[in-house]
Design a protein around this motif. Sequence first.
Motif, PDB file in Angstrom:
ATOM      1  N   GLU A 170       0.842  -1.191   0.000  1.00  0.00           N
ATOM      2  CA  GLU A 170       0.000   0.000   0.000  1.00  0.00           C
ATOM      3  C   GLU A 170       0.879   1.242   0.000  1.00  0.00           C
ATOM      4  O   GLU A 170       1.555   1.534   0.977  1.00  0.00           O
ATOM      5  CB  GLU A 170      -0.926   0.011   1.215  1.00  0.00           C
ATOM      6  CG  GLU A 170      -1.971  -1.102   1.215  1.00  0.00           C
ATOM      7  CD  GLU A 170      -2.956  -0.973   2.361  1.00  0.00           C
ATOM      8  OE1 GLU A 170      -2.975   0.105   2.997  1.00  0.00           O
ATOM      9  OE2 GLU A 170      -3.686  -1.933   2.611  1.00  0.00           O
ATOM     10  N   LEU A 171       0.857   1.974  -1.126  1.00  0.00           N
ATOM     11  CA  LEU A 171       1.590   3.226  -1.212  1.00  0.00           C
ATOM     12  C   LEU A 171       0.687   4.364  -0.740  1.00  0.00           C
ATOM     13  O   LEU A 171      -0.447   4.488  -1.196  1.00  0.00           O
ATOM     14  CB  LEU A 171       2.022   3.495  -2.658  1.00  0.00           C
ATOM     15  CG  LEU A 171       3.267   2.790  -3.175  1.00  0.00           C
ATOM     16  CD1 LEU A 171       3.490   3.139  -4.640  1.00  0.00           C
ATOM     17  CD2 LEU A 171       4.493   3.169  -2.362  1.00  0.00           C
ATOM     18  N   THR A 172       1.186   5.184   0.166  1.00  0.00           N
ATOM     19  CA  THR A 172       0.439   6.335   0.646  1.00  0.00           C
ATOM     20  C   THR A 172       1.074   7.613   0.102  1.00  0.00           C
ATOM     21  O   THR A 172       2.155   7.588  -0.495  1.00  0.00           O
ATOM     22  CB  THR A 172       0.428   6.374   2.182  1.00  0.00           C
ATOM     23  OG1 THR A 172       1.791   6.405   2.652  1.00  0.00           O
ATOM     24  CG2 THR A 172      -0.264   5.142   2.759  1.00  0.00           C
ATOM     25  N   SER A 173       0.402   8.722   0.302  1.00  0.00           N
ATOM     26  CA  SER A 173       0.932  10.016  -0.117  1.00  0.00           C
ATOM     27  C   SER A 173       2.160  10.356   0.733  1.00  0.00           C
ATOM     28  O   SER A 173       2.185  10.034   1.938  1.00  0.00           O
ATOM     29  CB  SER A 173      -0.148  11.082   0.063  1.00  0.00           C
ATOM     30  OG  SER A 173       0.306  12.327  -0.392  1.00  0.00           O
ATOM     31  N   PRO A 174       3.225  10.921   0.166  1.00  0.00           N
ATOM     32  CA  PRO A 174       3.317  11.468  -1.193  1.00  0.00           C
ATOM     33  C   PRO A 174       3.813  10.468  -2.234  1.00  0.00           C
ATOM     34  O   PRO A 174       3.896  10.773  -3.406  1.00  0.00           O
ATOM     35  CB  PRO A 174       4.346  12.591  -1.019  1.00  0.00           C
ATOM     36  CG  PRO A 174       5.299  12.037   0.003  1.00  0.00           C
ATOM     37  CD  PRO A 174       4.428  11.268   0.968  1.00  0.00           C
ATOM     38  N   TYR A 175       4.146   9.243  -1.795  1.00  0.00           N
ATOM     39  CA  TYR A 175       4.761   8.271  -2.695  1.00  0.00           C
ATOM     40  C   TYR A 175       3.808   7.843  -3.809  1.00  0.00           C
ATOM     41  O   TYR A 175       4.199   7.752  -4.980  1.00  0.00           O
ATOM     42  CB  TYR A 175       5.260   7.065  -1.897  1.00  0.00           C
ATOM     43  CG  TYR A 175       5.999   7.475  -0.654  1.00  0.00           C
ATOM     44  CD1 TYR A 175       7.228   8.142  -0.734  1.00  0.00           C
ATOM     45  CD2 TYR A 175       5.457   7.262   0.615  1.00  0.00           C
ATOM     46  CE1 TYR A 175       7.891   8.559   0.402  1.00  0.00           C
ATOM     47  CE2 TYR A 175       6.111   7.677   1.759  1.00  0.00           C
ATOM     48  CZ  TYR A 175       7.334   8.328   1.646  1.00  0.00           C
ATOM     49  OH  TYR A 175       7.980   8.753   2.785  1.00  0.00           O
ATOM     50  N   ALA A 176       2.553   7.594  -3.452  1.00  0.00           N
ATOM     51  CA  ALA A 176       1.572   7.192  -4.462  1.00  0.00           C
ATOM     52  C   ALA A 176       1.353   8.306  -5.475  1.00  0.00           C
ATOM     53  O   ALA A 176       1.165   8.043  -6.670  1.00  0.00           O
ATOM     54  CB  ALA A 176       0.252   6.823  -3.783  1.00  0.00           C
ATOM     55  N   ASP A 177       1.388   9.559  -5.019  1.00  0.00           N
ATOM     56  CA  ASP A 177       1.199  10.696  -5.924  1.00  0.00           C
ATOM     57  C   ASP A 177       2.347  10.783  -6.930  1.00  0.00           C
ATOM     58  O   ASP A 177       2.132  11.003  -8.120  1.00  0.00           O
ATOM     59  CB  ASP A 177       1.116  12.001  -5.126  1.00  0.00           C
ATOM     60  CG  ASP A 177       0.025  11.968  -4.065  1.00  0.00           C
ATOM     61  OD1 ASP A 177      -1.008  11.311  -4.306  1.00  0.00           O
ATOM     62  OD2 ASP A 177       0.219  12.591  -3.008  1.00  0.00           O
ATOM     63  N   ARG A 178       3.566  10.611  -6.439  1.00  0.00           N
ATOM     64  CA  ARG A 178       4.732  10.661  -7.324  1.00  0.00           C
ATOM     65  C   ARG A 178       4.692   9.517  -8.333  1.00  0.00           C
ATOM     66  O   ARG A 178       4.994   9.697  -9.508  1.00  0.00           O
ATOM     67  CB  ARG A 178       6.016  10.590  -6.498  1.00  0.00           C
ATOM     68  CG  ARG A 178       6.239  11.776  -5.575  1.00  0.00           C
ATOM     69  CD  ARG A 178       7.391  11.514  -4.623  1.00  0.00           C
ATOM     70  NE  ARG A 178       7.514  12.580  -3.630  1.00  0.00           N
ATOM     71  CZ  ARG A 178       8.237  12.470  -2.507  1.00  0.00           C
ATOM     72  NH1 ARG A 178       8.891  11.334  -2.252  1.00  0.00           N
ATOM     73  NH2 ARG A 178       8.303  13.476  -1.662  1.00  0.00           N
ATOM     74  N   PHE A 179       4.307   8.339  -7.855  1.00  0.00           N
ATOM     75  CA  PHE A 179       4.227   7.167  -8.726  1.00  0.00           C
ATOM     76  C   PHE A 179       3.216   7.389  -9.844  1.00  0.00           C
ATOM     77  O   PHE A 179       3.492   7.133 -11.021  1.00  0.00           O
ATOM     78  CB  PHE A 179       3.835   5.936  -7.905  1.00  0.00           C
ATOM     79  CG  PHE A 179       3.678   4.684  -8.717  1.00  0.00           C
ATOM     80  CD1 PHE A 179       4.754   3.850  -8.962  1.00  0.00           C
ATOM     81  CD2 PHE A 179       2.439   4.342  -9.261  1.00  0.00           C
ATOM     82  CE1 PHE A 179       4.606   2.692  -9.723  1.00  0.00           C
ATOM     83  CE2 PHE A 179       2.288   3.200 -10.025  1.00  0.00           C
ATOM     84  CZ  PHE A 179       3.373   2.378 -10.252  1.00  0.00           C
ATOM     85  N   SER A 180       2.028   7.862  -9.476  1.00  0.00           N
ATOM     86  CA  SER A 180       0.960   8.070 -10.452  1.00  0.00           C
ATOM     87  C   SER A 180       1.347   9.110 -11.497  1.00  0.00           C
ATOM     88  O   SER A 180       1.129   8.920 -12.694  1.00  0.00           O
ATOM     89  CB  SER A 180      -0.318   8.492  -9.728  1.00  0.00           C
ATOM     90  OG  SER A 180      -1.372   8.696 -10.648  1.00  0.00           O
TER      91      SER A 180
END
Length: 221
Positions: free
Chosen positions: A83-93
Motif C-alpha cells: 500500500e503506497l500512501t501520499s506522497p509516494y503514491a502521488d509521485r508514482f501516479s
Amino acid sequence: MDVYEAVDSRRAVRAFSDKPVPGEILGRVLAAATRAPSSGNLQPWHVYVVTGEPLAELKRRATARALAGDPGDEREYPMYPAELTSPYADRFSAAAAQRYQALGIERDDPDRPAKIAALNSQAFGAPVVLFCYLDRTMGPGQWADAGMHLQTVLLLLRAEGLHSCPQVMWTMYRRTVGKIVGAGDRLVLFCGVAVGFEKEDVPRLRTGRAAVTETVSFIGT
C-alpha cells in the motif's frame, strides 16, 4: 562530463538505437564501478552482460510470454510496498502517466498491460542489457550496496555518452533470464539495465523530482 553533468543528464531512456556499444567501453565502465562502496567490502553484486544473439533470443522468449498474456514468474521480492500512501503514491501516479504518454500508450487502452510488457521485454531496443543478481544469503544492506553499484554504473555510462534504463520488469521473467545467463538457484535477480545510445527523433521524457525540502532535513545549520 563532470559528475554533476552525469547526474543531471541521467534519465531512464526508453528508445535506443541499434548502434552497437563497444565492448571496451562496457569493460572500462564495469571495471571502474568496482570502486562502488559496499558494507564490509562484500561487493555482493553479480553482473551478467548480455548482447548479440543471446540477447536477441532472450528478447524473443520474453516478448512471446508478454504477448501471450503470461502473468510472469512469482516474485521473489516486492517491487513496491503493498500500500503506497501520499506522497509516494502521488509521485508514482504522476510519473506513470508521463512515462506511458511519452510511449504513446493511453491509460485507458485495454491492451495497455500487454503493450507495456512487450516494450519492456524488448529492452526498448537496447543492444545491451546488464543483469544484476545477489546471493540469496544477502540481506537488505547488501541490496542497498547493489543499488549503489548500479548507480555508479549508470553515471559512468553517461560519462561515456551512453544512456540506460533500469528494468525491474525482468524479474517477472526471471526463469527465462536465468536460462540465458546461466545464473544458479543461489542467486536472486535484482533487475536488468538496458544500455545503449539514445534513438534520435523520439519524445524525450524527463520526469519531475520532489523539491529538496520535501526529502532533506538540515540539522544544525
